[in-house]
Design an enzyme around this catalytic site. Structure first.
Site, short mmCIF file in Angstrom:
data_model
loop_
_atom_site.label_atom_id
_atom_site.label_comp_id
_atom_site.label_asym_id
_atom_site.label_seq_id
_atom_site.Cartn_x
_atom_site.Cartn_y
_atom_site.Cartn_z
N HIS A 240 53.67 39.81 42.46
CA HIS A 240 52.17 39.51 43.06
C HIS A 240 52.42 39.90 44.55
O HIS A 240 53.51 39.79 45.20
CB HIS A 240 52.03 38.13 43.25
CG HIS A 240 50.97 37.61 43.69
ND1 HIS A 240 50.59 37.34 44.90
CD2 HIS A 240 49.83 36.82 42.94
CE1 HIS A 240 49.28 36.88 45.30
NE2 HIS A 240 49.12 36.64 44.12
N CYS A 278 46.37 41.67 42.85
CA CYS A 278 45.70 40.68 43.37
C CYS A 278 44.82 41.15 44.68
O CYS A 278 45.15 41.54 45.69
CB CYS A 278 46.62 39.45 44.06
SG CYS A 278 45.68 38.18 44.81
N HIS A 305 44.11 39.73 39.39
CA HIS A 305 43.44 38.63 40.30
C HIS A 305 42.32 39.24 40.92
O HIS A 305 42.50 39.98 41.86
CB HIS A 305 44.37 38.28 41.34
CG HIS A 305 45.49 37.22 40.77
ND1 HIS A 305 46.49 36.60 41.61
CD2 HIS A 305 46.06 36.84 39.64
CE1 HIS A 305 47.39 35.83 40.77
NE2 HIS A 305 46.93 36.08 39.72
N ASP A 348 40.81 33.81 40.29
CA ASP A 348 41.77 33.36 41.53
C ASP A 348 41.03 32.39 42.38
O ASP A 348 40.01 31.59 41.63
CB ASP A 348 41.98 34.62 42.25
CG ASP A 348 43.13 34.37 43.21
OD1 ASP A 348 43.99 33.31 43.14
OD2 ASP A 348 43.87 35.20 44.08
N HIS A 349 41.00 32.33 43.54
CA HIS A 349 40.43 31.26 44.27
C HIS A 349 38.74 31.56 44.39
O HIS A 349 38.62 32.69 44.03
CB HIS A 349 40.82 31.29 45.79
CG HIS A 349 42.12 31.41 46.09
ND1 HIS A 349 42.70 31.99 47.42
CD2 HIS A 349 43.33 31.08 45.40
CE1 HIS A 349 44.01 32.14 46.96
NE2 HIS A 349 44.46 31.35 46.19
N TYR A 365 40.81 26.13 44.10
CA TYR A 365 40.92 26.08 42.90
C TYR A 365 39.84 24.98 42.42
O TYR A 365 40.31 24.18 41.41
CB TYR A 365 42.46 25.68 42.25
CG TYR A 365 43.23 26.85 42.30
CD1 TYR A 365 43.17 27.99 41.47
CD2 TYR A 365 43.88 27.35 43.51
CE1 TYR A 365 44.01 29.04 41.53
CE2 TYR A 365 44.91 28.22 43.82
CZ TYR A 365 44.77 29.26 42.73
OH TYR A 365 45.51 30.38 42.83
C1 DNO Z 1 47.87 30.99 45.54
C2 DNO Z 1 48.33 32.05 44.66
C3 DNO Z 1 49.95 32.33 44.81
C4 DNO Z 1 50.34 32.94 43.68
C5 DNO Z 1 51.93 33.34 43.95
C6 DNO Z 1 52.17 34.08 42.68
O1 DNO Z 1 46.81 30.73 45.23
O2 DNO Z 1 47.73 33.14 44.74
O3 DNO Z 1 50.41 31.08 45.06
O4 DNO Z 1 50.05 32.08 42.42
O5 DNO Z 1 52.19 33.82 44.83
O6 DNO Z 1 53.55 34.08 42.45
#
Ligand code: DNO
Length: 393
Positions: A240, A278, A305, A348-349, A365
């Site tokens: 990531h 991401c 993501h 993702d968020h 989330y």
């Molecule tokens: C937060 C996430 C990160 C992600 C980690 C993956 O919302 O995008 O915490 O899960 O970094 O290892």
């Protein structure tokens, strides 16, 4: 792409039947209660997998199988911890789980300074203010030489904050940067009964003197050791990007740009050494141009993501709507749908809307915000599939 959703396990108030109704196809989750460095057993993995399958869904991606700090700074026990990681991967492989996301950020995972930044429409977003973060570094952590990490303009803004910040403001920053943001993704900072700032300072010490090149070598060492297990079980391990994609608190970060990603994929040139693309993390760095990056790395991307940021003056950034911002999600979807329509993807968020903020969800989330984002992304994917079928693109 496969429509996945990050679910935080049985304690998550967003339930699997809710997810089925909104078109989710695969689940992204982890054994959140196992401390970093301990082996994930077949029994523990199967229990979660069976539970997910009992709702006619499947466990598509592990996010994350966390890497111990010892491995990142190459401490004396690193081989023991790597062996544990290999065992966890083996057990995941035995249970049929083939996509595992992880990161290699020292000490601190993702960083925000405001979890409720208001938009004119009444929704709120996750926000990063460089001066507030620098204040945390200089005045709360009191890191030696911290001032050298910031521009004169940021330091001026920090002094303005210092003149007006109360104890309450300081406590809020610690709560946001350490407790709320790290607590649910990094078991080093989970739970209660510790002083977050003291723990943070101790962890920073572990990385004193570690350069970017050393951190890269430590990643290469780790990858070389775990790839044979990935080969044996067909597991895609996908790193990531750093969020935000820049060095922080005097720590090097090594997944910040196209050049970094290129280095990692070449350092261990194995198809199982993959990338989590991401779009949110990458688009929070003004130096990243996401469309060419997606084109360049699509073939080694194993997990996506989808999220987008707006970069603001002074190093600040804000999480944008999924249809806006600088990530160009529709273009990214075109690229990934063409390369591999089976790629797992999660939204993702998302923005906090319609009371999500009062329901005790992890920051970013919420349910309604992510459901809206998934609907937007689903629509974009449908349009892109139509273009592909008609050979418009
Ligand atoms: C937060 C996430 C990160 C992600 C980690 C993956 O919302 O995008 O915490 O899960 O970094 O290892």
């Amino acid at each position: 792409m496969e429509k996945d959703w990050r679910w935080f396990g049985r304690k998550d108030r967003i339930t699997l039947p809710m997810l089925r109704q909104i078109g989710v196809e695969g689940i992204v989750t982890a054994l959140h209660d196992v401390p970093i460095g301990e082996v994930w057993t077949v029994a523990q993995i199967s229990e979660v997998k069976d539970f997910i399958e009992s709702f006619s869904l499947h466990w598509s991606v592990v996010e994350s199988l966390p890497v111990s700090e010892v491995i990142k700074y190459a401490g004396p026990d690193r081989d023991v911890l790597i062996e544990n990681y290999r065992k966890s991967l083996t057990n995941l492989g035995k249970c049929g789980i083939r996509t595992v996301c992880y990161n290699f950020m020292p000490v601190i995972d993702w960083i925000r300074t405001d979890l409720e930044y208001p938009s004119p429409d009444g929704s709120t977003s996750l926000y990063f203010d460089m001066a507030e973060f620098a204040y945390f570094d200089i005045y709360i952590l009191e890191r030696k030489d911290a001032r050298k990490s910031y521009s004169a303009d940021v330091l001026r803004r920090v002094e303005n904050l210092a003149a007006r910040f109360t104890e309450k403001d300081r406590a809020r920053l610690v709560d946001v940067i350490i407790t709320k943001t790290q607590g649910f993704v990094n078991s080093n900072f989970a739970g209660t009964g510790f002083d977050p700032v003291a723990l943070f300072r101790d962890m920073l010490k572990l990385f004193e003197g570690i350069t970017k090149d050393q951190l890269r070598e430590n990643l290469r060492y780790f990858l070389a050791a775990v790839m044979p297990v990935c080969d044996e079980y067909g597991i895609d391990l996908c790193i990531h990007p750093d969020d935000p994609p820049m060095p922080v608190l005097g720590l090097p970060r090594i997944v910040t740009s196209a050049e970094d990603i290129d280095w990692i994929l070449k350092a261990v040139d194995n198809p199982h050494n993959g990338l989590t693309f991401c779009a949110g993390s990458l688009s929070s760095g003004a130096h990243n141009d996401l469309v060419p990056m997606a084109k360049k790395f699509a073939k080694r991307t194993r997990f996506v993501h989808l999220r987008s940021c707006d970069v603001l003056p002074g190093g600040n950034f804000v999480e944008a709507s999924h249809t806006a911002g600088r990530a160009h999600l529709v273009e990214l979807i075109r690229i990934f749908e063409k390369t591999n329509p089976m790629l797992p993807m999660r939204v993702d968020h998302a923005k906090t809307i319609l009371g999500d903020g009062d329901r005790g969800y992890n920051p970013g989330y919420g349910f309604y915000g992510r459901m809206l984002a998934l609907g937007q992304v689903d629509g974009m994917m449908a349009a892109v599939r139509n273009e592909l079928e008609k050979k418009i693109i």
